[in-house]
Motif scaffolding. Structure first.
Motif, mmCIF file in Angstrom:
data_model
loop_
_atom_site.group_PDB
_atom_site.id
_atom_site.type_symbol
_atom_site.label_atom_id
_atom_site.label_comp_id
_atom_site.label_asym_id
_atom_site.label_seq_id
_atom_site.Cartn_x
_atom_site.Cartn_y
_atom_site.Cartn_z
ATOM 1 N N THR A 6 0.810 -1.218 0.000
ATOM 2 C CA THR A 6 0.000 0.000 0.000
ATOM 3 C C THR A 6 0.844 1.268 0.000
ATOM 4 O O THR A 6 0.297 2.367 0.039
ATOM 5 C CB THR A 6 -0.934 0.022 1.228
ATOM 6 N N GLU A 7 2.161 1.145 -0.058
ATOM 7 C CA GLU A 7 3.059 2.298 -0.116
ATOM 8 C C GLU A 7 3.821 2.253 -1.439
ATOM 9 O O GLU A 7 4.412 1.222 -1.791
ATOM 10 C CB GLU A 7 4.043 2.304 1.057
ATOM 11 N N SER A 8 3.828 3.377 -2.160
ATOM 12 C CA SER A 8 4.416 3.375 -3.503
ATOM 13 C C SER A 8 5.907 3.058 -3.479
ATOM 14 O O SER A 8 6.413 2.398 -4.392
ATOM 15 C CB SER A 8 4.165 4.710 -4.201
ATOM 16 N N ALA A 9 6.637 3.505 -2.458
ATOM 17 C CA ALA A 9 8.076 3.211 -2.391
ATOM 18 C C ALA A 9 8.320 1.708 -2.312
ATOM 19 O O ALA A 9 9.219 1.173 -2.977
ATOM 20 C CB ALA A 9 8.708 3.922 -1.198
ATOM 21 N N ALA A 10 7.510 1.011 -1.512
ATOM 22 C CA ALA A 10 7.648 -0.441 -1.398
ATOM 23 C C ALA A 10 7.322 -1.116 -2.732
ATOM 24 O O ALA A 10 7.964 -2.103 -3.114
ATOM 25 C CB ALA A 10 6.734 -0.974 -0.301
ATOM 26 N N MET A 11 6.349 -0.576 -3.457
ATOM 27 C CA MET A 11 5.996 -1.128 -4.764
ATOM 28 C C MET A 11 7.142 -0.955 -5.759
ATOM 29 O O MET A 11 7.428 -1.861 -6.557
ATOM 30 C CB MET A 11 4.733 -0.451 -5.299
ATOM 31 N N LEU A 12 7.801 0.203 -5.736
ATOM 32 C CA LEU A 12 8.939 0.425 -6.625
ATOM 33 C C LEU A 12 10.049 -0.577 -6.335
ATOM 34 O O LEU A 12 10.656 -1.143 -7.257
ATOM 35 C CB LEU A 12 9.463 1.853 -6.468
ATOM 36 N N VAL A 13 10.331 -0.802 -5.065
ATOM 37 C CA VAL A 13 11.355 -1.782 -4.683
ATOM 38 C C VAL A 13 10.963 -3.166 -5.169
ATOM 39 O O VAL A 13 11.786 -3.911 -5.719
ATOM 40 C CB VAL A 13 11.561 -1.782 -3.151
ATOM 41 N N CYS A 14 9.702 -3.527 -4.984
ATOM 42 C CA CYS A 14 9.220 -4.848 -5.392
ATOM 43 C C CYS A 14 9.396 -5.059 -6.892
ATOM 44 O O CYS A 14 9.924 -6.089 -7.328
ATOM 45 C CB CYS A 14 7.758 -4.999 -4.991
ATOM 46 N N LEU A 15 8.967 -4.091 -7.690
ATOM 47 C CA LEU A 15 9.070 -4.223 -9.143
ATOM 48 C C LEU A 15 10.522 -4.299 -9.600
ATOM 49 O O LEU A 15 10.877 -5.090 -10.480
ATOM 50 C CB LEU A 15 8.361 -3.051 -9.819
ATOM 51 N N ALA A 16 11.375 -3.459 -8.995
ATOM 52 C CA ALA A 16 12.790 -3.476 -9.377
ATOM 53 C C ALA A 16 13.445 -4.799 -8.995
ATOM 54 O O ALA A 16 14.179 -5.391 -9.788
ATOM 55 C CB ALA A 16 13.516 -2.310 -8.714
ATOM 56 N N ARG A 17 13.191 -5.266 -7.780
ATOM 57 C CA ARG A 17 13.777 -6.529 -7.332
ATOM 58 C C ARG A 17 13.309 -7.684 -8.201
ATOM 59 O O ARG A 17 14.077 -8.600 -8.511
ATOM 60 C CB ARG A 17 13.400 -6.769 -5.877
ATOM 61 N N LEU A 18 12.064 -7.622 -8.640
ATOM 62 C CA LEU A 18 11.494 -8.696 -9.446
ATOM 63 C C LEU A 18 12.070 -8.734 -10.853
ATOM 64 O O LEU A 18 12.391 -9.811 -11.373
ATOM 65 C CB LEU A 18 9.971 -8.518 -9.525
ATOM 66 N N ALA A 19 12.217 -7.555 -11.476
ATOM 67 C CA ALA A 19 12.497 -7.533 -12.908
ATOM 68 C C ALA A 19 13.773 -6.826 -13.324
ATOM 69 O O ALA A 19 14.293 -7.092 -14.410
ATOM 70 C CB ALA A 19 11.314 -6.886 -13.648
ATOM 71 N N ALA A 20 14.302 -5.911 -12.495
ATOM 72 C CA ALA A 20 15.468 -5.125 -12.913
ATOM 73 C C ALA A 20 16.213 -4.606 -11.682
ATOM 74 O O ALA A 20 16.107 -3.422 -11.337
ATOM 75 C CB ALA A 20 15.038 -3.962 -13.812
ATOM 76 N N PRO A 21 16.996 -5.476 -11.002
ATOM 77 C CA PRO A 21 17.666 -5.071 -9.763
ATOM 78 C C PRO A 21 18.599 -3.872 -9.907
ATOM 79 O O PRO A 21 18.886 -3.194 -8.899
ATOM 80 C CB PRO A 21 18.440 -6.337 -9.371
ATOM 81 N N ALA A 22 19.079 -3.583 -11.129
ATOM 82 C CA ALA A 22 19.961 -2.431 -11.310
ATOM 83 C C ALA A 22 19.285 -1.131 -10.908
ATOM 84 O O ALA A 22 19.959 -0.157 -10.538
ATOM 85 C CB ALA A 22 20.429 -2.346 -12.765
ATOM 86 N N TRP A 23 17.957 -1.086 -10.962
ATOM 87 C CA TRP A 23 17.214 0.104 -10.550
ATOM 88 C C TRP A 23 17.321 0.351 -9.048
ATOM 89 O O TRP A 23 16.940 1.417 -8.558
ATOM 90 C CB TRP A 23 15.753 -0.026 -10.950
ATOM 91 N N LEU A 24 17.837 -0.618 -8.300
ATOM 92 C CA LEU A 24 18.030 -0.453 -6.863
ATOM 93 C C LEU A 24 19.402 0.107 -6.526
ATOM 94 O O LEU A 24 19.738 0.277 -5.361
ATOM 95 C CB LEU A 24 17.819 -1.791 -6.144
ATOM 96 N N GLY A 25 20.224 0.387 -7.540
ATOM 97 C CA GLY A 25 21.496 1.054 -7.310
ATOM 98 C C GLY A 25 22.682 0.157 -7.087
ATOM 99 O O GLY A 25 23.738 0.623 -6.684
ATOM 100 N N GLY A 26 22.554 -1.127 -7.310
ATOM 101 C CA GLY A 26 23.703 -2.015 -7.155
ATOM 102 C C GLY A 26 24.013 -2.296 -5.696
ATOM 103 O O GLY A 26 23.174 -2.147 -4.806
ATOM 104 N N ASN A 27 25.253 -2.674 -5.427
ATOM 105 C CA ASN A 27 25.657 -3.080 -4.077
ATOM 106 C C ASN A 27 26.394 -1.999 -3.306
ATOM 107 O O ASN A 27 26.855 -2.233 -2.191
ATOM 108 C CB ASN A 27 26.558 -4.333 -4.156
ATOM 109 N N ASP A 28 26.515 -0.808 -3.884
ATOM 110 C CA ASP A 28 27.231 0.274 -3.218
ATOM 111 C C ASP A 28 26.409 0.795 -2.038
ATOM 112 O O ASP A 28 25.249 1.183 -2.197
ATOM 113 C CB ASP A 28 27.502 1.409 -4.219
#
Length: 220
Positions: free
Chosen positions: A64-86
């Motif tokens: 129910t929070e948009s930030a959590a949804m963005l993390v979910c979508l990125a983790r699911l389909a494109a982890p690079a959108w999470l900024g890598g391991n830095d």
């Protein structure tokens, strides 16, 4: 994935945009927010007691929070959108996600008051929104000095998507973006991303204006 959606909601648009950019197909379920107030219905409050939109459902997972949804979508389909391991980049992303809440309160509040005739102190919201825009402009100008366009890295992250909609819609709340060339260049860069989709008030081209030019400060 099911998204309970409202076409004029910047927070719902964040999720539609993120899904389009990373190639995730959403099943959209339109919610009559204005004038129907369907988001406050018993059925939707059973999913989100706060009575807000969007709501994202993936199997047993309800977000129910948009930030959590963005993390979910990125983790699911494109982890690079999470900024890598830095570590520093991860922390900066979290900082911009927090900043996006200020944009929601101030720019979003001004837009709701000006365009949707919701109750609010429009001059106070505009003043707070101006402070936010100046802070964002300064940060993006610093990024441009080191040759980067986006908020955290040399590529877009969820931080950019979290902040983009309310900034792009600032004119709906009576706040012009003309004084902020770095913001306008950043918005153009987001609009040019493969898969970018529009919403009412946010178009692929920046009002057909020439590309903004900003004189960067000289470095010693």
């Amino acid at each position: 994935m099911i998204l309970y959606d409202y076409i004029l909601s910047p927070d719902a648009y964040k999720i539609r945009l993120m899904a389009a950019l990373v190639g995730v197909k959403l099943e959209l379920r339109a919610v009559d927010v204005h004038p129907g107030r369907e988001h406050e219905s018993e059925a939707l409050r059973a999913l989100n007691p706060a009575g807000s939109i969007p709501i994202l459902i993936d199997g047993d997972l309800i977000l129910t929070e948009s930030a959590a949804m963005l993390v979910c979508l990125a983790r699911l389909a494109a982890p690079a959108w999470l900024g890598g391991n830095d570590v520093a980049d991860a922390a900066r992303i979290q900082q911009w996600l927090a900043f996006s809440l200020r944009l929601t309160d101030h720019l979003g509040g001004a837009r709701a008051t000006e365009m949707l005739v919701e109750p609010g102190d429009l001059p106070a919201l505009q003043a707070a929104g101006t402070i936010d825009l100046r802070e964002l402009e300064a940060a993006l100008t610093e990024r441009r000095i080191i040759g980067q366009t986006f908020l955290v890295a040399d590529r877009p992250t969820i931080a950019d998507i979290a902040c983009f909609p309310y900034v792009a819609l600032a004119p709906d709340g009576g706040l012009s973006l003309d004084p902020y060339p770095s913001i306008r260049l950043w918005m153009r860069a987001i609009r040019m991303l493969p898969g970018f989709i529009e919403m009412p008030g946010i178009h692929r081209l920046h009002e057909l204006k020439p590309e903004p030019v900003s004189q960067l400060p000289e470095t010693v």
